[in-house]
Design a protein around this motif. Structure first.
Motif, PDB file in Angstrom:
ATOM      1  N   CYS A 411       0.837  -1.194   0.000  1.00  0.00           N
ATOM      2  CA  CYS A 411       0.000   0.000   0.000  1.00  0.00           C
ATOM      3  C   CYS A 411       0.872   1.244   0.000  1.00  0.00           C
ATOM      4  O   CYS A 411       2.056   1.202   0.369  1.00  0.00           O
ATOM      5  CB  CYS A 411      -0.943   0.009   1.204  1.00  0.00           C
ATOM      6  N   VAL A 412       0.290   2.361  -0.402  1.00  0.00           N
ATOM      7  CA  VAL A 412       1.021   3.625  -0.492  1.00  0.00           C
ATOM      8  C   VAL A 412       0.022   4.762  -0.309  1.00  0.00           C
ATOM      9  O   VAL A 412      -1.165   4.628  -0.640  1.00  0.00           O
ATOM     10  CB  VAL A 412       1.752   3.738  -1.845  1.00  0.00           C
ATOM     11  N   ALA A 413       0.496   5.879   0.248  1.00  0.00           N
ATOM     12  CA  ALA A 413      -0.336   7.067   0.443  1.00  0.00           C
ATOM     13  C   ALA A 413       0.533   8.309   0.318  1.00  0.00           C
ATOM     14  O   ALA A 413       1.640   8.357   0.855  1.00  0.00           O
ATOM     15  CB  ALA A 413      -1.033   7.040   1.804  1.00  0.00           C
ATOM     16  N   MET A 414       0.030   9.324  -0.390  1.00  0.00           N
ATOM     17  CA  MET A 414       0.747  10.577  -0.567  1.00  0.00           C
ATOM     18  C   MET A 414       0.465  11.510   0.601  1.00  0.00           C
ATOM     19  O   MET A 414      -0.689  11.655   1.037  1.00  0.00           O
ATOM     20  CB  MET A 414       0.346  11.252  -1.875  1.00  0.00           C
ATOM     21  N   ILE A 415       1.522  12.143   1.114  1.00  0.00           N
ATOM     22  CA  ILE A 415       1.399  13.131   2.181  1.00  0.00           C
ATOM     23  C   ILE A 415       1.332  14.534   1.587  1.00  0.00           C
ATOM     24  O   ILE A 415       0.496  15.344   1.954  1.00  0.00           O
ATOM     25  CB  ILE A 415       2.561  12.994   3.172  1.00  0.00           C
ATOM     26  N   ASP A 416       2.229  14.847   0.682  1.00  0.00           N
ATOM     27  CA  ASP A 416       2.138  16.054  -0.135  1.00  0.00           C
ATOM     28  C   ASP A 416       2.589  15.685  -1.541  1.00  0.00           C
ATOM     29  O   ASP A 416       2.705  14.504  -1.875  1.00  0.00           O
ATOM     30  CB  ASP A 416       2.930  17.218   0.474  1.00  0.00           C
ATOM     31  N   GLU A 417       2.874  16.680  -2.365  1.00  0.00           N
ATOM     32  CA  GLU A 417       3.169  16.405  -3.768  1.00  0.00           C
ATOM     33  C   GLU A 417       4.515  15.729  -3.984  1.00  0.00           C
ATOM     34  O   GLU A 417       4.766  15.185  -5.063  1.00  0.00           O
ATOM     35  CB  GLU A 417       3.132  17.712  -4.574  1.00  0.00           C
ATOM     36  N   THR A 418       5.389  15.717  -2.990  1.00  0.00           N
ATOM     37  CA  THR A 418       6.711  15.106  -3.155  1.00  0.00           C
ATOM     38  C   THR A 418       7.031  14.085  -2.073  1.00  0.00           C
ATOM     39  O   THR A 418       8.094  13.465  -2.130  1.00  0.00           O
ATOM     40  CB  THR A 418       7.809  16.191  -3.151  1.00  0.00           C
ATOM     41  N   THR A 419       6.172  13.885  -1.096  1.00  0.00           N
ATOM     42  CA  THR A 419       6.433  12.980   0.021  1.00  0.00           C
ATOM     43  C   THR A 419       5.322  11.947   0.102  1.00  0.00           C
ATOM     44  O   THR A 419       4.144  12.288  -0.044  1.00  0.00           O
ATOM     45  CB  THR A 419       6.524  13.754   1.339  1.00  0.00           C
ATOM     46  N   PHE A 420       5.676  10.683   0.366  1.00  0.00           N
ATOM     47  CA  PHE A 420       4.684   9.631   0.491  1.00  0.00           C
ATOM     48  C   PHE A 420       5.224   8.526   1.384  1.00  0.00           C
ATOM     49  O   PHE A 420       6.429   8.431   1.640  1.00  0.00           O
ATOM     50  CB  PHE A 420       4.285   9.071  -0.882  1.00  0.00           C
TER      51      PHE A 420
END
Length: 581
Positions: A411-420
């Motif tokens: 699984c994966v989730a984005m925190i902001d446009e460059t961090t995940f």
């Protein structure tokens, strides 16, 4: 012009001003305003009779072809003259203050900004706040929020303000089998859940009751077999759901290889997109748009535009099934590639991708990079040390951590446009940044061990893998789930270099879906299930958060894992995370 028209003009207008061959020509360098003033001055001198005055006003009222013929005829006959004088300038209406010709671009921008702020006041006030509070808090906060969200960086450091003690949640039970996905709309009015039996339920978050159900469609076999485009719904298990930012469309991915689009305002099927050659495992909307990303077991990502209800393109790159997909406001997406052990960051506009390789290293790579020798050094260092000593325990923990090689990115989730962040089958969560190929930080064994008693091997301990992750968009807080009975909250540090555990909430069963979003102000104040007596209104710099957890007795993708026990049900749990009092 004909000569007859010229003679007729001479008869109608015998004025000396129009007949004079010494008509003054206006200089080309004179401005429009000066030319208009000159025309007025000449007209005042030329008014000698009431007939001339009537003719002047009549010519000013006449527009169109008659004036053009008259002007062009006089110009051709006398070499200019009346063509250079703006006779209609005397009767033009005055310009309004809002559209002043003398207004500079800076003044225009200032005027438009004031109009925008007035519209914001009208939209936010509604008679509930005074003007000073609106100017000081609401307007400035809204403008600042818009700027920060478009910057695409983490700007909400709110994890320290929340109280993660257990609350009385909303439990939505409406599926026979495990809940595979659960998402709430951005305005927190409706909740959508899907199950392994192939149905989608729509719930009201105000009353906590089910208000609509989209059922699985039966496919007729034989000669009268229906075409896929004629089926108004899904024919197999539904694996993923996503809601558009405006709350109009619901997208669903299914094992029937189709992407379903539902109009949730009318509660009806809109269209089914084909193209994938295997199960559609994950769907996600680009924030603020109707652009849809879909990931599939066929190792491809497809893009659709729901504003035109059309297909855009297909992205290739993964070497194994795509298990999870996430996107934010930018034209980017991030995907988890299961056993190819990669996280891929897709730049849609540039038609490129960044590959981030996770997982454990192979034996050959360990040997080449000196990892095998480091293990022997640890064993040599442990010789001659007491078994119960703290150093030996640290050494054993290091050895245990080295044994678990990550084989799948789940699984994966984005925190902001460059961090995940990503989760794998070794129970570790990795923090990534697009500027580095390796993880910025890795937390191992986030949800402990799964213990199985074997008749031959005895007690076998394996780490619980991460089944779901979700983040509060553009903030320093995210959550993770497994089947240990808890959903855990993690806090990022100020520099986004590491994270730590800050709290947990009970969640019995396998966590198949997670969603964390900010609760709009006053959204669920009148909800029938929300506790009111225990949470008095307090002033806090942050709003409450909404946590949506989809639970089941089995994993959403298979039946290799079954969790049974007290309180384990196929349900969706909705928690409100309140700020600390």
């Amino acid at each position: 012009m004909h000569i007859g028209q010229l003679n007729l003009q001479d008869k109608i207008m015998p004025d000396s001003f129009f007949a004079s061959t010494k008509t003054r020509k206006r200089k080309r360098s004179v401005s429009t305003a000066e030319g208009a003033r000159g025309a007025k001055k000449i007209l005042r001198k030329g008014k000698s009779s009431s007939q001339d005055t009537k003719l002047t006003h009549a010519s000013a009222r006449r527009g169109g072809a008659a004036d053009e013929e008259l002007n062009s005829d006089k110009t051709d006959s006398e070499g200019g003259g009346i063509d250079d004088i703006d006779l209609r300038a005397d009767v033009q209406p005055e310009t309004s203050g809002d559209e002043d010709e003398q207004e500079t671009p800076a003044e225009k921008r200032l005027r438009l900004a004031k109009l925008y702020l007035e519209s914001v006041k009208d939209g936010l006030a509604e008679g509930e706040f005074d003007a000073a509070e609106i100017d000081r808090e609401l307007i400035s906060e809204r403008l600042r929020q818009d700027v920060l969200e478009h910057s695409g960086k983490v700007h909400l450091f709110v994890a320290d303000f929340y109280d993660f003690t257990s609350t009385s949640p909303l439990r939505c039970r409406g599926h026979r089998f495990s809940v595979t996905s659960a998402v709430a709309s951005d305005d927190v009015q409706f909740l959508y859940t899907s199950g392994k039996e192939g149905t989608i339920n729509k719930w009201s978050l105000q009353s906590g009751k089910k208000i609509a159900t989209f059922y699985k469609q039966r496919v007729s076999k034989g000669k009268e077999k229906a075409l896929p485009q004629d089926i108004q719904g899904h024919t197999d298990e539904i694996l993923s759901l996503a809601v558009s930012s405006d709350g109009r469309y619901l997208a669903s991915g299914s094992k029937d290889r189709r992407v379903g689009i539902w109009d949730v305002e009318k509660d009806e099927w809109v269209k089914g997109f084909g193209g994938h050659k295997d199960s559609v495992s994950s769907v996600a909307f680009r924030k603020g748009t109707q652009q849809l990303y879909t990931g599939s077991f066929d190792r491809t990502i497809k893009l659709f535009d729901l504003s035109a209800m059309g297909y855009i393109e297909t992205l290739f790159g993964h070497q194994d099934t795509i298990l999870c997909l996430d996107a934010l406001r930018g034209e980017t997406a991030v995907t988890a590639g299961a056993r190819d052990r990669t996280i891929r960051f897709w730049k849609i506009a540039d038609e490129s991708q960044l590959v981030f390789r996770g997982g454990g290293k192979s034996a050959i790579r360990e040997l080449l990079e000196g990892g095998a020798f480091e293990g022997h050094e640890d064993e040599e260092h442990m010789n001659g040390v007491e078994v119960d000593g703290p150093k030996s325990n640290k050494g054993k923990e290091k050895m245990k951590e080295r044994k678990y090689a990550e084989g799948s990115m789940e699984c994966v989730a984005m925190i902001d446009e460059t961090t995940f962040v990503s989760g794998g089958d070794t129970g570790s969560i990795c923090l990534w940044n697009t500027q580095k190929k390796k993880p910025v930080y890795t937390q191992t064994l986030c949800h402990g061990f799964h213990e199985v008693q074997s008749s031959t091997e005895g007690l076998v301990r394996t780490p619980r893998w991460i089944t779901a992750v979700a983040s509060l968009r553009y903030s320093d807080m995210f959550v993770s789930g497994s089947w240990d009975g808890d959903v855990r909250f993690w806090k990022l540090d100020q520099k986004l270099r590491s994270f730590s555990l800050v709290g947990s909430i009970p969640a019995p069963g396998v966590v198949n879906s997670l969603q964390l979003l900010a609760l709009p102000k006053g959204a669920l104040d009148n909800a029938s299930w929300r506790e009111k007596e225990q949470r008095p209104p307090t002033k806090s710099p942050v709003q409450p958060a909404l946590l949506v957890v989809g639970l089941g007795q089995e994993h959403r993708l298979g039946r290799w894992l079954s969790v049974k026990g007290e309180g384990v049900t196929n349900a969706t749990i909705v928690h409100i995370i309140y700020p600390r009092t």
